[in-house]
Design a protein around this motif. Sequence first.
Motif, short mmCIF file in Angstrom:
data_model
loop_
_atom_site.label_atom_id
_atom_site.label_comp_id
_atom_site.label_asym_id
_atom_site.label_seq_id
_atom_site.Cartn_x
_atom_site.Cartn_y
_atom_site.Cartn_z
N UNK A 59 13.27 -19.09 -22.50
CA UNK A 59 12.58 -18.47 -20.58
C UNK A 59 12.84 -17.72 -20.60
N UNK A 60 14.32 -17.65 -20.10
CA UNK A 60 15.49 -16.24 -19.75
C UNK A 60 15.12 -16.07 -18.27
N UNK A 61 15.18 -17.35 -17.75
CA UNK A 61 14.56 -17.88 -16.43
C UNK A 61 15.61 -18.12 -16.02
N UNK A 62 16.60 -18.69 -16.08
CA UNK A 62 17.78 -18.67 -15.37
C UNK A 62 19.26 -18.25 -16.09
N UNK A 63 19.78 -17.71 -15.24
CA UNK A 63 20.63 -16.35 -15.15
C UNK A 63 22.09 -16.99 -16.05
N UNK A 77 17.00 -9.94 -13.94
CA UNK A 77 16.10 -9.73 -15.61
C UNK A 77 14.36 -9.95 -15.35
N UNK A 78 14.91 -11.95 -15.43
CA UNK A 78 13.24 -12.25 -15.11
C UNK A 78 12.64 -12.15 -13.92
N UNK A 79 13.19 -12.12 -12.56
CA UNK A 79 12.11 -12.12 -11.81
C UNK A 79 11.68 -10.95 -11.33
N UNK A 80 11.84 -10.08 -12.32
CA UNK A 80 12.24 -8.13 -12.38
C UNK A 80 10.79 -8.41 -13.24
N UNK A 81 10.79 -9.10 -14.59
CA UNK A 81 9.49 -9.50 -15.39
C UNK A 81 8.33 -9.79 -15.00
N UNK A 82 8.36 -10.69 -13.64
CA UNK A 82 7.13 -11.28 -13.29
C UNK A 82 6.85 -10.22 -11.77
N UNK A 83 7.50 -9.18 -11.66
CA UNK A 83 6.98 -8.27 -10.43
C UNK A 83 5.98 -7.42 -10.80
N UNK A 84 5.58 -6.85 -11.79
CA UNK A 84 4.40 -6.03 -12.55
C UNK A 84 3.01 -6.42 -12.13
N UNK A 85 3.03 -7.62 -12.43
CA UNK A 85 1.88 -7.92 -12.41
C UNK A 85 1.15 -9.08 -10.95
N UNK A 86 3.09 -9.53 -10.03
CA UNK A 86 2.42 -9.81 -8.91
C UNK A 86 2.27 -8.98 -7.74
N UNK A 87 2.53 -7.91 -8.13
CA UNK A 87 2.49 -6.56 -7.45
C UNK A 87 1.12 -5.43 -7.84
N UNK A 88 0.60 -5.51 -9.05
CA UNK A 88 -0.99 -5.04 -9.49
C UNK A 88 0.05 -3.21 -10.32
N UNK A 122 3.27 -17.46 -13.28
CA UNK A 122 4.71 -18.10 -12.14
C UNK A 122 5.92 -19.46 -13.35
N UNK A 123 4.27 -19.99 -14.47
CA UNK A 123 4.96 -21.71 -14.38
C UNK A 123 6.32 -21.43 -15.88
N UNK A 124 6.33 -20.67 -15.87
CA UNK A 124 8.05 -20.29 -16.42
C UNK A 124 8.93 -21.05 -15.23
N UNK A 125 9.17 -20.32 -14.65
CA UNK A 125 9.60 -20.22 -13.28
C UNK A 125 10.15 -21.78 -12.44
#
Length: 197
Positions: free
Chosen positions: A48-52, A85-96, A146-149
């Motif tokens: 999932x690319x979640x963990x470092x 990198x994973x968290x950065x990939x979540x941000x666009x949808x979270x902030x719109x 955020x389900x994978x996280x």
Amino acid sequence: VMAPCIGPSGAATAVEFHEGNAPSGKATFMLAPSGPTNDTNDTTANPAGVLQSPDDVHRQIARGVVRAKLSKRRHLVLPRAVSPCYLDSLMPAIVGAGGPPLFRPQNVTYNGGVANVRNWRISCYLEVMEGGVPCTDPSLELLSHCSDLLGTCDGLFSTWYRQQHACNDSSTSMYCVDESGDPLISRLMTFITRYTP
């Protein structure tokens, strides 16, 4: 209790686990910023690319629990456990970015107030405990995003909890396990909070 705090681009996160001062004495954990990192690890670290670095995180848990117990602490912080990198990939949808934001703060009222603020307006709840305070409708879209996280954090928490109680007397530290022997856990409250400087 889980509080994912997703920082700006390039900010790593720490995963914090602790017991005590939680509803019903249940163990809790939190994701929190741990500062910038120069790590360029990408999402190939795990499926999932979640963990470092999944193997390193599990070693950190085992080593950290022993050190924490020796210091009579019941919590553990894993710096840079979650991939920036994973968290950065979540941000666009979270902030719109490119559409309506998934993060839509909800207005909730606490009985005693949080930090002397009775009306809390800076969090968006993904999961709420039944009959709990605050009570609001969770954002199912943000929960799905955020389900994978969250699933990864469940696994980390389960690993930590099993390690935390590995040396305890089995008659006093019983907990339910799944078919693979991992502790069964559930999230009570899941939310994202926007803090501004």
